[in-house]
Write an enzyme that holds these catalytic residues in place. Structure first.
Site, short mmCIF file in Angstrom:
data_model
loop_
_atom_site.label_atom_id
_atom_site.label_comp_id
_atom_site.label_asym_id
_atom_site.label_seq_id
_atom_site.Cartn_x
_atom_site.Cartn_y
_atom_site.Cartn_z
CD1 TRP A 230 -2.55 -1.90 1.50
CD2 TRP A 230 -3.38 -0.16 0.36
NE1 TRP A 230 -3.85 -2.19 1.14
CE2 TRP A 230 -4.37 -1.14 0.45
CE3 TRP A 230 -3.66 1.03 -0.32
CZ2 TRP A 230 -5.64 -0.98 -0.12
CZ3 TRP A 230 -4.92 1.20 -0.88
CH2 TRP A 230 -5.89 0.20 -0.79
CD1 TRP B 130 -11.28 15.60 0.99
CD2 TRP B 130 -9.06 15.47 1.07
NE1 TRP B 130 -10.80 15.93 -0.25
CE2 TRP B 130 -9.44 15.86 -0.23
CE3 TRP B 130 -7.71 15.32 1.35
CZ2 TRP B 130 -8.52 16.11 -1.26
CZ3 TRP B 130 -6.78 15.57 0.34
CH2 TRP B 130 -7.19 15.96 -0.95
CD1 TRP C 64 -5.27 12.25 6.18
CD2 TRP C 64 -7.41 12.74 6.60
NE1 TRP C 64 -5.40 12.46 7.53
CE2 TRP C 64 -6.70 12.77 7.81
CE3 TRP C 64 -8.77 13.01 6.62
CZ2 TRP C 64 -7.31 13.05 9.04
CZ3 TRP C 64 -9.39 13.30 7.84
CH2 TRP C 64 -8.67 13.31 9.02
C1 FAD Z 1 -6.06 8.93 7.47
C2 FAD Z 1 -4.78 8.13 7.41
C3 FAD Z 1 -3.55 8.80 7.42
C4 FAD Z 1 -2.36 8.06 7.36
N1 FAD Z 1 -1.16 8.75 7.35
C5 FAD Z 1 0.00 8.06 7.26
C6 FAD Z 1 1.25 8.74 7.23
O1 FAD Z 1 1.33 9.97 7.24
N2 FAD Z 1 2.38 7.99 7.19
C7 FAD Z 1 2.34 6.62 7.16
O2 FAD Z 1 3.40 5.98 7.13
N3 FAD Z 1 1.17 5.96 7.14
C8 FAD Z 1 0.00 6.63 7.21
N4 FAD Z 1 -1.18 5.94 7.23
C9 FAD Z 1 -1.16 4.47 7.08
C10 FAD Z 1 -1.08 3.67 8.39
O3 FAD Z 1 -2.05 4.12 9.29
C11 FAD Z 1 0.29 3.74 9.05
O4 FAD Z 1 1.28 3.44 8.11
C12 FAD Z 1 0.41 2.73 10.19
O5 FAD Z 1 -0.56 2.98 11.16
C13 FAD Z 1 1.80 2.81 10.79
O6 FAD Z 1 1.91 1.92 11.85
P1 FAD Z 1 2.89 0.66 11.76
O7 FAD Z 1 4.24 1.11 11.37
O8 FAD Z 1 2.75 -0.09 13.03
O9 FAD Z 1 2.25 -0.13 10.56
P2 FAD Z 1 2.27 -1.67 10.17
O10 FAD Z 1 0.87 -2.16 10.30
O11 FAD Z 1 3.32 -2.41 10.86
O12 FAD Z 1 2.59 -1.61 8.60
C14 FAD Z 1 3.94 -1.60 8.12
C15 FAD Z 1 4.21 -0.40 7.26
O13 FAD Z 1 3.42 -0.45 6.08
C16 FAD Z 1 3.07 0.89 5.69
N5 FAD Z 1 1.62 0.99 5.72
C17 FAD Z 1 0.77 0.30 6.50
N6 FAD Z 1 -0.51 0.62 6.19
C18 FAD Z 1 -0.45 1.55 5.22
C19 FAD Z 1 -1.42 2.27 4.48
N7 FAD Z 1 -2.73 2.09 4.68
N8 FAD Z 1 -1.01 3.15 3.57
C20 FAD Z 1 0.31 3.33 3.32
N9 FAD Z 1 1.29 2.68 3.99
C21 FAD Z 1 0.91 1.80 4.91
C22 FAD Z 1 3.70 1.82 6.72
O14 FAD Z 1 4.95 2.27 6.21
C23 FAD Z 1 3.87 0.92 7.92
O15 FAD Z 1 4.91 1.33 8.80
C24 FAD Z 1 -2.39 6.65 7.28
C25 FAD Z 1 -3.64 6.00 7.27
C26 FAD Z 1 -4.81 6.73 7.34
C27 FAD Z 1 -6.12 6.00 7.33
#
Ligand code: FAD
Length: 467
Positions: free
Chosen positions: A277, A359, A382
């Protein structure tokens, strides 16, 4: 021996698994450069916490490089437009003949790279530019050579491209015994209160251990357990991925190592799919420059007339909406610089569908607070939540915050952590406290009526039909 190769680091602040560093060093000894552009970062709404982590990582990297005899220049500039001349001047001063970097895709970054390459060309310095710092760096395109607009087919093609081109992580650079490195001397920033160093240390060894620990102990159950914010079942590596403190091939290596190197095994990794993603949203930024200009992916949604409600927006920002799960989430963001993914979806849906606020307001607020703020992922998240984006949630899907709370924080454990005034309530009471409890614990009444607000949003989207 004179150094002739300069590697420019941006959101890839690491020595390990770095193609430009690795390949440049095969040509000759290298130096590194980082450009600090605080005015530009502020214009991009990057948070003080993210900048503080960035500075900590740069300091750490400079020390590591110093031990290897690799000079690391830090150029204190203001904006991206200052980079071309500053890099060129550095090359001329130190007789660097080639500058290496990994391209970045958002529009201002892409323009900066283009202008720097042109400037360097004029002064006789060669550039070696690499594809962006992704797991699959090359554009993932459909059979017609067009970008995918839906994630699932993108993901299938992404997986097959990946399988055909698996590269192990690039090795840490060699010691440059004969080179003289500049000692670290810069004080980069004043300590930031909003940066929780206890949660997000800038220590490359710890970051690597965090990755391997997650892959060994959590990755297998990630799909089942990741949606519960009270439990630490996601990797929390996002701040390091956003600043490039950990490399994409390092993540892939850890996944393959722990899931099994048979393609069938690691292709099934749901965590890998989340990383896809990230690539998807990054690649979209490159294909659709309008996304970098605050425009919705679905043009018809430009016509939505969003509400302007400063009071409701403030309540949302500060975690005073009267919906405990929303408030706990926003307070987590404000206090730690990070928010769990399920909660990002709930709070974004609340702002855009129930308060019906634009948004872009939420996108900006998140960037200003998040330590992992990443333009492409944030914009993608978003626009997904607001149903204006590429492969977004259908507009009639409006999260019910109370149901989400009961489902994903059943005991109210997470709520109690960040909304301590409700900590004496039972699991049954906490998701939607009674009027009496709200008065007793000075917790606000709900700022909207869920059913009416939901209907309002759906009608507004219905009205777009035929536009
Ligand atoms: C409104 C909204 C805003 C967000 N803003 C950001 C942001 O500014 N930066 C950000 O890194 N992620 C963002 N995300 C995606 C996601 O919420 C975070 O990447 C995630 O919560 C980070 O936690 P983690 O490292 O434990 O993720 P994990 O669940 O361990 O996932 C591993 C990695 O995959 C990537 N990832 C996971 N889910 C997504 C996703 N839906 N979209 C893109 N990459 C993803 C991230 O790099 C993450 O660290 C957003 C999601 C939403 C719904």
């Amino acid at each position: 021996m004179a150094i002739s190769q300069l590697v420019w680091l941006r959101n890839d602040i690491r020595l390990n698994d770095h193609p430009a560093i690795n390949l440049a060093q095969q040509d000759d000894d290298i130096a590194l450069v980082v450009c600090l552009t605080p005015e530009q970062w502020q214009e991009h709404n990057e948070s003080p916490a993210k900048n503080a982590l960035r500075f900590e990582l740069i300091t750490e990297l400079q020390q590591q490089a110093h031990k290897l005899g690799i000079p690391c220049h830090i150029l204190k500039l203001k904006r991206f437009s200052d980079c071309p001349k500053a890099i060129a001047d550095l090359c001329l001063e130190h007789h660097y003949t080639t500058v290496w970097w990994q391209n970045e895709l958002p529009i201002h970054e892409a323009q900066r790279d283009e202008r720097t390459a042109q400037y360097l060309d004029k002064v006789g310095v060669t550039t070696r530019r690499f594809a962006p710092d992704l797991i699959v760096s090359e554009p993932v395109l459909n059979q017609q050579g067009q970008p995918f607009k839906v994630f699932t087919p993108f993901y299938k093609r992404w997986l097959s491209t990946l399988s055909a081109n698996i590269t192990p992580p690039y090795e840490c650079p060699n010691n440059q015994e004969n080179s003289k490195s500049l000692p670290s001397e810069l004080k980069l920033y004043d300590k930031e209160d909003s940066y929780r160093q206890d949660l997000w240390p800038a220590d490359y060894q710890i970051i690597k251990e965090k990755l391997w620990h997650f892959c060994h102990h959590k990755e297998a159950d990630y799909d089942e357990l990741r949606d519960f914010p009270a439990k630490p079942n996601t990797s929390t590596l996002s701040p390091y991925l956003a600043l490039g403190a950990i490399g994409p091939r390092e993540c892939l290596e850890a996944i393959i190592h722990t899931s099994g190197d048979n393609e069938r095994d690691w292709h099934g990794s749901v965590w890998l799919k989340e990383l896809a993603w990230r690539d998807f949203y990054k690649q979209l930024m490159g294909h659709f420059p309008d996304l970098s200009k605050s425009l919705p992916f679905k043009p018809e949604t430009q016509h939505i007339v969003w509400n302007h409600n400063d009071k409701a927006f403030k309540d949302w920002c500060e975690g005073n909406t009267g919906f405990p799960i929303v408030d706990a989430a926003m307070r987590q963001l404000n206090q730690t610089g990070w928010m769990h993914n399920r909660l990002r979806m709930i709070t974004a849906s609340f702002l855009t569908k129930l308060l019906f606020i634009d948004w872009r307001e939420g996108e900006k607020y998140f960037m200003e607070k998040l330590i992992d703020g990443e333009f492409s992922a944030n914009n993608g998240g978003w626009q997904w939540s607001a149903s204006t984006g590429c492969d977004a949630a259908p507009y009639f899907r409006v999260f019910n915050p109370t149901r989400q709370s009961e489902r994903f924080d059943p005991e109210g454990e997470f709520i109690k952590r960040f909304v301590p005034e409700l900590s004496s309530l039972t699991a049954k009471q906490i998701h939607d406290p009674s009027d009496l409890h709200r008065r007793q614990y000075q917790y606000p009444r709900p700022i909207i009526d869920y059913k009416k607000a939901r209907q309002y949003a759906i009608s507004a989207f219905d009205d777009l039909k035929g536009q």
